[in-house]
Motif scaffolding. Structure first.
Motif, PDB file in Angstrom:
ATOM      1  N   TYR A  62       0.897  -3.354  11.686  1.00  0.00           N
ATOM      2  CA  TYR A  62       2.073  -2.789  11.025  1.00  0.00           C
ATOM      3  C   TYR A  62       2.000  -1.273  11.113  1.00  0.00           C
ATOM      4  O   TYR A  62       0.989  -0.671  10.748  1.00  0.00           O
ATOM      5  N   LEU A  63       3.077  -0.658  11.586  1.00  0.00           N
ATOM      6  CA  LEU A  63       3.192   0.796  11.603  1.00  0.00           C
ATOM      7  C   LEU A  63       3.872   1.192  10.299  1.00  0.00           C
ATOM      8  O   LEU A  63       5.017   0.805  10.046  1.00  0.00           O
ATOM      9  N   SER A  64       3.153   1.926   9.466  1.00  0.00           N
ATOM     10  CA  SER A  64       3.657   2.235   8.122  1.00  0.00           C
ATOM     11  C   SER A  64       4.718   3.311   8.143  1.00  0.00           C
ATOM     12  O   SER A  64       4.896   4.026   9.120  1.00  0.00           O
ATOM     13  N   LYS A  65       5.370   3.434   7.033  1.00  0.00           N
ATOM     14  CA  LYS A  65       6.226   4.580   6.754  1.00  0.00           C
ATOM     15  C   LYS A  65       5.510   5.403   5.681  1.00  0.00           C
ATOM     16  O   LYS A  65       4.554   4.934   5.063  1.00  0.00           O
ATOM     17  N   THR A  66       5.961   6.607   5.460  1.00  0.00           N
ATOM     18  CA  THR A  66       5.408   7.418   4.387  1.00  0.00           C
ATOM     19  C   THR A  66       5.903   6.864   3.059  1.00  0.00           C
ATOM     20  O   THR A  66       7.068   6.508   2.934  1.00  0.00           O
ATOM     21  N   GLY A  67       4.997   6.721   2.097  1.00  0.00           N
ATOM     22  CA  GLY A  67       5.372   6.200   0.782  1.00  0.00           C
ATOM     23  C   GLY A  67       4.880   4.779   0.585  1.00  0.00           C
ATOM     24  O   GLY A  67       3.839   4.386   1.106  1.00  0.00           O
ATOM     25  N   THR A  68       5.662   3.979  -0.160  1.00  0.00           N
ATOM     26  CA  THR A  68       5.285   2.609  -0.492  1.00  0.00           C
ATOM     27  C   THR A  68       5.677   1.666   0.638  1.00  0.00           C
ATOM     28  O   THR A  68       6.792   1.726   1.150  1.00  0.00           O
ATOM     29  N   ASN A  69       4.754   0.798   1.004  1.00  0.00           N
ATOM     30  CA  ASN A  69       4.969  -0.190   2.060  1.00  0.00           C
ATOM     31  C   ASN A  69       4.696  -1.577   1.493  1.00  0.00           C
ATOM     32  O   ASN A  69       3.629  -1.810   0.920  1.00  0.00           O
ATOM     33  N   PHE A  70       5.657  -2.487   1.641  1.00  0.00           N
ATOM     34  CA  PHE A  70       5.500  -3.878   1.231  1.00  0.00           C
ATOM     35  C   PHE A  70       5.599  -4.759   2.467  1.00  0.00           C
ATOM     36  O   PHE A  70       6.602  -4.702   3.180  1.00  0.00           O
ATOM     37  N   PHE A 126       0.842  -1.196   0.000  1.00  0.00           N
ATOM     38  CA  PHE A 126       0.000   0.000   0.000  1.00  0.00           C
ATOM     39  C   PHE A 126       0.874   1.241   0.000  1.00  0.00           C
ATOM     40  O   PHE A 126       2.046   1.193   0.359  1.00  0.00           O
ATOM     41  N   GLN A 127       0.267   2.338  -0.414  1.00  0.00           N
ATOM     42  CA  GLN A 127       0.893   3.665  -0.376  1.00  0.00           C
ATOM     43  C   GLN A 127       0.232   4.447   0.754  1.00  0.00           C
ATOM     44  O   GLN A 127      -0.985   4.365   0.939  1.00  0.00           O
ATOM     45  N   SER A 128       1.036   5.224   1.461  1.00  0.00           N
ATOM     46  CA  SER A 128       0.503   6.048   2.536  1.00  0.00           C
ATOM     47  C   SER A 128       1.197   7.405   2.525  1.00  0.00           C
ATOM     48  O   SER A 128       2.422   7.470   2.415  1.00  0.00           O
ATOM     49  N   SER A 129       0.414   8.465   2.650  1.00  0.00           N
ATOM     50  CA  SER A 129       0.989   9.814   2.653  1.00  0.00           C
ATOM     51  C   SER A 129       1.616  10.186   3.998  1.00  0.00           C
ATOM     52  O   SER A 129       2.238  11.226   4.128  1.00  0.00           O
ATOM     53  N   GLY A 130       1.451   9.332   4.998  1.00  0.00           N
ATOM     54  CA  GLY A 130       2.027   9.590   6.313  1.00  0.00           C
ATOM     55  C   GLY A 130       2.115   8.320   7.129  1.00  0.00           C
ATOM     56  O   GLY A 130       1.737   7.236   6.664  1.00  0.00           O
ATOM     57  N   VAL A 131       2.589   8.437   8.358  1.00  0.00           N
ATOM     58  CA  VAL A 131       2.697   7.288   9.263  1.00  0.00           C
ATOM     59  C   VAL A 131       1.294   6.930   9.751  1.00  0.00           C
ATOM     60  O   VAL A 131       0.553   7.787  10.236  1.00  0.00           O
ATOM     61  N   THR A 132       0.933   5.673   9.600  1.00  0.00           N
ATOM     62  CA  THR A 132      -0.389   5.205   9.989  1.00  0.00           C
ATOM     63  C   THR A 132      -0.279   3.779  10.513  1.00  0.00           C
ATOM     64  O   THR A 132       0.708   3.086  10.240  1.00  0.00           O
ATOM     65  N   LEU A 133      -1.272   3.331  11.264  1.00  0.00           N
ATOM     66  CA  LEU A 133      -1.282   1.964  11.780  1.00  0.00           C
ATOM     67  C   LEU A 133      -2.220   1.116  10.934  1.00  0.00           C
ATOM     68  O   LEU A 133      -3.366   1.498  10.700  1.00  0.00           O
ATOM     69  N   LEU A 134      -1.724  -0.029  10.503  1.00  0.00           N
ATOM     70  CA  LEU A 134      -2.507  -0.988   9.717  1.00  0.00           C
ATOM     71  C   LEU A 134      -2.768  -2.217  10.574  1.00  0.00           C
ATOM     72  O   LEU A 134      -1.865  -2.725  11.227  1.00  0.00           O
ATOM     73  N   GLN A 135      -4.024  -2.668  10.572  1.00  0.00           N
ATOM     74  CA  GLN A 135      -4.381  -3.950  11.178  1.00  0.00           C
ATOM     75  C   GLN A 135      -4.930  -4.831  10.075  1.00  0.00           C
ATOM     76  O   GLN A 135      -5.871  -4.448   9.369  1.00  0.00           O
ATOM     77  N   LEU A 136      -4.325  -6.010   9.898  1.00  0.00           N
ATOM     78  CA  LEU A 136      -4.790  -7.005   8.921  1.00  0.00           C
ATOM     79  C   LEU A 136      -5.419  -8.164   9.681  1.00  0.00           C
ATOM     80  O   LEU A 136      -4.839  -8.651  10.665  1.00  0.00           O
ATOM     81  N   VAL A 137      -6.581  -8.619   9.225  1.00  0.00           N
ATOM     82  CA  VAL A 137      -7.239  -9.778   9.813  1.00  0.00           C
ATOM     83  C   VAL A 137      -7.576 -10.734   8.667  1.00  0.00           C
ATOM     84  O   VAL A 137      -8.239 -10.336   7.707  1.00  0.00           O
ATOM     85  N   ILE A 138      -7.100 -11.968   8.763  1.00  0.00           N
ATOM     86  CA  ILE A 138      -7.352 -12.965   7.728  1.00  0.00           C
ATOM     87  C   ILE A 138      -8.389 -13.947   8.266  1.00  0.00           C
ATOM     88  O   ILE A 138      -8.235 -14.483   9.367  1.00  0.00           O
ATOM     89  N   THR A 139      -9.459 -14.151   7.470  1.00  0.00           N
ATOM     90  CA  THR A 139     -10.560 -15.020   7.900  1.00  0.00           C
ATOM     91  C   THR A 139     -10.873 -16.054   6.826  1.00  0.00           C
ATOM     92  O   THR A 139     -10.486 -15.912   5.669  1.00  0.00           O
ATOM     93  N   ASP A 140     -11.637 -17.054   7.233  1.00  0.00           N
ATOM     94  CA  ASP A 140     -12.213 -17.978   6.259  1.00  0.00           C
ATOM     95  C   ASP A 140     -13.602 -17.469   5.880  1.00  0.00           C
ATOM     96  O   ASP A 140     -14.022 -16.386   6.315  1.00  0.00           O
ATOM     97  N   LYS A 141     -14.322 -18.247   5.096  1.00  0.00           N
ATOM     98  CA  LYS A 141     -15.636 -17.816   4.610  1.00  0.00           C
ATOM     99  C   LYS A 141     -16.702 -17.755   5.705  1.00  0.00           C
ATOM    100  O   LYS A 141     -17.785 -17.232   5.500  1.00  0.00           O
ATOM    101  N   PHE A 142     -16.372 -18.287   6.895  1.00  0.00           N
ATOM    102  CA  PHE A 142     -17.295 -18.233   8.033  1.00  0.00           C
ATOM    103  C   PHE A 142     -16.951 -17.088   8.986  1.00  0.00           C
ATOM    104  O   PHE A 142     -17.528 -16.974  10.053  1.00  0.00           O
ATOM    105  N   LEU A 143     -15.984 -16.247   8.598  1.00  0.00           N
ATOM    106  CA  LEU A 143     -15.469 -15.139   9.401  1.00  0.00           C
ATOM    107  C   LEU A 143     -14.747 -15.609  10.661  1.00  0.00           C
ATOM    108  O   LEU A 143     -14.680 -14.885  11.661  1.00  0.00           O
ATOM    109  N   SER A 144     -14.184 -16.811  10.613  1.00  0.00           N
ATOM    110  CA  SER A 144     -13.325 -17.284  11.701  1.00  0.00           C
ATOM    111  C   SER A 144     -11.936 -16.692  11.478  1.00  0.00           C
ATOM    112  O   SER A 144     -11.357 -16.866  10.408  1.00  0.00           O
ATOM    113  N   VAL A 145     -11.423 -16.010  12.481  1.00  0.00           N
ATOM    114  CA  VAL A 145     -10.115 -15.359  12.358  1.00  0.00           C
ATOM    115  C   VAL A 145      -9.022 -16.416  12.353  1.00  0.00           C
ATOM    116  O   VAL A 145      -8.932 -17.246  13.249  1.00  0.00           O
TER     117      VAL A 145
END
Length: 178
Positions: free
Chosen positions: A129-137, A104-123
Protein backbone atom coordinates in the motif's frame (compact mmCIF):
# COMPACT_ATOMS: atom_id res chain seq x y z
CA UNK A 1 29.08 -63.44 16.89
CA UNK A 2 28.78 -61.75 13.48
CA UNK A 3 25.01 -62.21 13.54
CA UNK A 4 24.79 -60.57 16.99
CA UNK A 5 26.96 -57.66 15.83
CA UNK A 6 24.80 -57.27 12.69
CA UNK A 7 21.59 -57.17 14.80
CA UNK A 8 23.11 -54.57 17.14
CA UNK A 9 24.11 -52.35 14.21
CA UNK A 10 20.61 -52.64 12.73
CA UNK A 11 19.08 -51.65 16.07
CA UNK A 12 21.35 -48.61 16.29
CA UNK A 13 20.46 -47.57 12.73
CA UNK A 14 16.75 -48.04 13.44
CA UNK A 15 16.98 -46.05 16.68
CA UNK A 16 18.82 -43.27 14.86
CA UNK A 17 16.20 -43.17 12.08
CA UNK A 18 13.36 -43.16 14.60
CA UNK A 19 14.98 -40.30 16.52
CA UNK A 20 15.53 -38.33 13.30
CA UNK A 21 11.93 -38.80 12.16
CA UNK A 22 10.59 -37.97 15.63
CA UNK A 23 12.73 -34.83 15.83
CA UNK A 24 11.58 -33.68 12.38
CA UNK A 25 7.91 -34.25 13.20
CA UNK A 26 8.26 -32.43 16.51
CA UNK A 27 9.80 -29.40 14.84
CA UNK A 28 7.01 -29.30 12.26
CA UNK A 29 4.36 -29.14 14.98
CA UNK A 30 6.06 -26.63 17.27
CA UNK A 31 5.03 -23.01 16.73
CA UNK A 32 7.79 -20.64 15.68
CA UNK A 33 6.06 -17.55 17.09
CA UNK A 34 3.56 -17.01 19.90
CA UNK A 35 0.26 -15.66 18.57
CA UNK A 36 -1.78 -16.71 21.60
CA UNK A 37 -2.57 -13.18 22.76
CA UNK A 38 -4.49 -10.53 20.80
CA UNK A 39 -5.54 -7.00 21.65
CA UNK A 40 -9.32 -7.25 21.33
CA UNK A 41 -11.09 -4.31 19.66
CA UNK A 42 -14.64 -3.42 18.69
CA UNK A 43 -15.88 -2.40 15.22
CA UNK A 44 -14.55 1.17 15.55
CA UNK A 45 -11.16 0.30 17.04
CA UNK A 46 -11.75 0.75 20.77
CA UNK A 47 -9.79 -1.69 22.94
CA UNK A 48 -12.34 -3.91 24.70
CA UNK A 49 -10.32 -6.52 26.52
CA UNK A 50 -6.86 -7.55 27.41
CA UNK A 51 -3.99 -5.82 25.64
CA UNK A 52 -0.91 -7.47 24.19
CA UNK A 53 1.70 -4.75 24.72
CA UNK A 54 3.91 -6.16 21.94
CA UNK A 55 1.17 -5.69 19.31
CA UNK A 56 0.83 -2.68 16.99
CA UNK A 57 4.08 -1.02 18.08
CA UNK A 58 7.53 -0.60 16.55
CA UNK A 59 9.68 -3.73 16.80
CA UNK A 60 13.40 -3.19 17.25
CA UNK A 61 14.54 -6.71 16.39
CA UNK A 62 13.25 -9.52 14.22
CA UNK A 63 14.68 -12.99 13.77
CA UNK A 64 16.26 -13.82 10.41
CA UNK A 65 13.16 -15.92 9.64
CA UNK A 66 10.92 -12.91 10.26
CA UNK A 67 13.10 -10.63 8.12
CA UNK A 68 12.98 -13.19 5.31
CA UNK A 69 9.18 -12.93 5.15
CA UNK A 70 9.49 -9.63 3.29
CA UNK A 71 10.18 -9.07 -0.39
CA UNK A 72 12.36 -6.16 -1.43
CA UNK A 73 10.10 -3.59 -3.13
CA UNK A 74 11.00 -2.51 -6.63
CA UNK A 75 12.34 0.97 -7.34
CA UNK A 76 9.07 1.85 -9.08
CA UNK A 77 7.16 1.08 -5.84
CA UNK A 78 9.43 3.43 -3.90
CA UNK A 79 9.20 6.42 -6.25
CA UNK A 80 8.40 9.62 -4.30
CA UNK A 81 8.34 7.81 -0.92
CA UNK A 82 9.95 9.36 2.11
CA UNK A 83 11.01 8.37 5.60
CA UNK A 84 8.03 9.43 7.68
CA UNK A 85 6.91 9.53 11.27
CA UNK A 86 4.59 6.55 11.58
CA UNK A 87 2.18 5.33 14.27
CA UNK A 88 0.05 2.20 13.97
CA UNK A 89 -3.34 1.61 15.58
CA UNK A 90 -4.69 -1.79 16.58
CA UNK A 91 -6.50 -3.83 13.94
CA UNK A 92 -10.27 -3.68 14.24
CA UNK A 93 -12.50 -5.42 14.82
CA UNK A 94 -10.41 -8.12 16.45
CA UNK A 95 -11.53 -10.90 16.48
CA UNK A 96 -13.28 -10.79 13.09
CA UNK A 97 -14.82 -13.09 10.47
CA UNK A 98 -13.04 -12.23 7.23
CA UNK A 99 -12.52 -8.45 7.05
CA UNK A 100 -10.54 -6.15 9.33
CA UNK A 101 -9.15 -2.62 9.23
CA UNK A 102 -5.47 -1.80 9.47
CA UNK A 103 -4.86 1.85 10.27
CA UNK A 104 -1.85 4.08 10.66
CA UNK A 105 -0.74 7.71 10.63
CA UNK A 106 2.06 8.85 8.37
CA UNK A 107 3.73 12.25 8.12
CA UNK A 108 4.46 11.66 4.43
CA UNK A 109 4.05 9.30 1.48
CA UNK A 110 5.54 5.91 2.34
CA UNK A 111 5.27 2.30 1.15
CA UNK A 112 3.72 -0.28 3.47
CA UNK A 113 4.17 -4.03 3.06
CA UNK A 114 1.88 -6.27 5.14
CA UNK A 115 2.61 -9.99 5.52
CA UNK A 116 0.11 -12.25 7.29
CA UNK A 117 1.45 -15.53 8.69
CA UNK A 118 0.39 -18.42 10.86
CA UNK A 119 2.26 -19.48 14.01
CA UNK A 120 4.75 -21.43 11.86
CA UNK A 121 5.64 -18.28 9.84
CA UNK A 122 3.95 -19.67 6.72
CA UNK A 123 2.90 -16.70 4.60
CA UNK A 124 -0.85 -16.60 4.03
CA UNK A 125 -1.09 -13.25 2.24
CA UNK A 126 1.03 -10.24 1.25
CA UNK A 127 -0.23 -6.71 0.57
CA UNK A 128 1.42 -3.45 -0.54
CA UNK A 129 0.00 0.00 0.00
CA UNK A 130 1.31 3.43 -0.96
CA UNK A 131 0.21 5.72 1.85
CA UNK A 132 -1.04 9.24 1.82
CA UNK A 133 0.01 11.85 4.35
CA UNK A 134 -2.18 11.67 7.46
CA UNK A 135 -4.56 8.88 8.51
CA UNK A 136 -4.68 5.73 6.38
CA UNK A 137 -7.36 3.04 6.74
CA UNK A 138 -6.90 -0.23 4.88
CA UNK A 139 -9.82 -2.63 4.71
CA UNK A 140 -8.42 -6.12 4.27
CA UNK A 141 -10.71 -8.97 3.26
CA UNK A 142 -8.87 -12.21 3.86
CA UNK A 143 -9.27 -15.31 1.72
CA UNK A 144 -11.33 -17.48 4.10
CA UNK A 145 -9.98 -20.70 2.57
CA UNK A 146 -6.50 -19.83 3.95
CA UNK A 147 -7.57 -19.23 7.56
CA UNK A 148 -8.95 -21.70 10.09
CA UNK A 149 -11.79 -20.52 12.32
CA UNK A 150 -10.90 -19.75 15.94
CA UNK A 151 -7.20 -19.47 15.15
CA UNK A 152 -4.80 -16.59 15.64
CA UNK A 153 -2.47 -15.19 13.00
CA UNK A 154 0.20 -12.51 12.86
CA UNK A 155 0.24 -9.35 10.76
CA UNK A 156 3.78 -8.11 10.13
CA UNK A 157 4.24 -4.62 8.70
CA UNK A 158 7.22 -2.77 7.25
CA UNK A 159 7.35 0.81 6.07
CA UNK A 160 9.81 1.74 3.30
CA UNK A 161 11.25 4.89 1.79
CA UNK A 162 13.40 5.36 -1.28
CA UNK A 163 16.21 6.88 0.80
CA UNK A 164 16.30 4.47 3.75
CA UNK A 165 14.61 1.20 2.76
CA UNK A 166 12.89 -0.32 5.81
CA UNK A 167 12.71 2.30 8.55
CA UNK A 168 9.75 1.14 10.69
CA UNK A 169 8.54 -2.41 11.32
CA UNK A 170 6.25 -4.17 13.74
CA UNK A 171 3.56 -6.78 14.22
CA UNK A 172 0.15 -7.43 15.68
CA UNK A 173 -1.87 -10.59 16.24
CA UNK A 174 -5.38 -11.17 14.91
CA UNK A 175 -8.03 -13.79 15.60
CA UNK A 176 -10.43 -15.31 13.07
CA UNK A 177 -13.86 -15.90 14.57
CA UNK A 178 -16.66 -16.84 12.16
Amino acid sequence: MNRLLFQSKNKIVLLFLFALINCHCHKQNSPVIDVSSVSATDVVGNLVGSIDKTDWTKDSNWTPSENNLFEQPGADQLTNTQTSTVSVGPAFPNPFGSTFMFNFQSSGVTLLQLVITDKFLSVKERHYYLSKTGTNFLQLKLDETKYANNNNYRVYYSFYSLADGVYFKGHGDIKISR
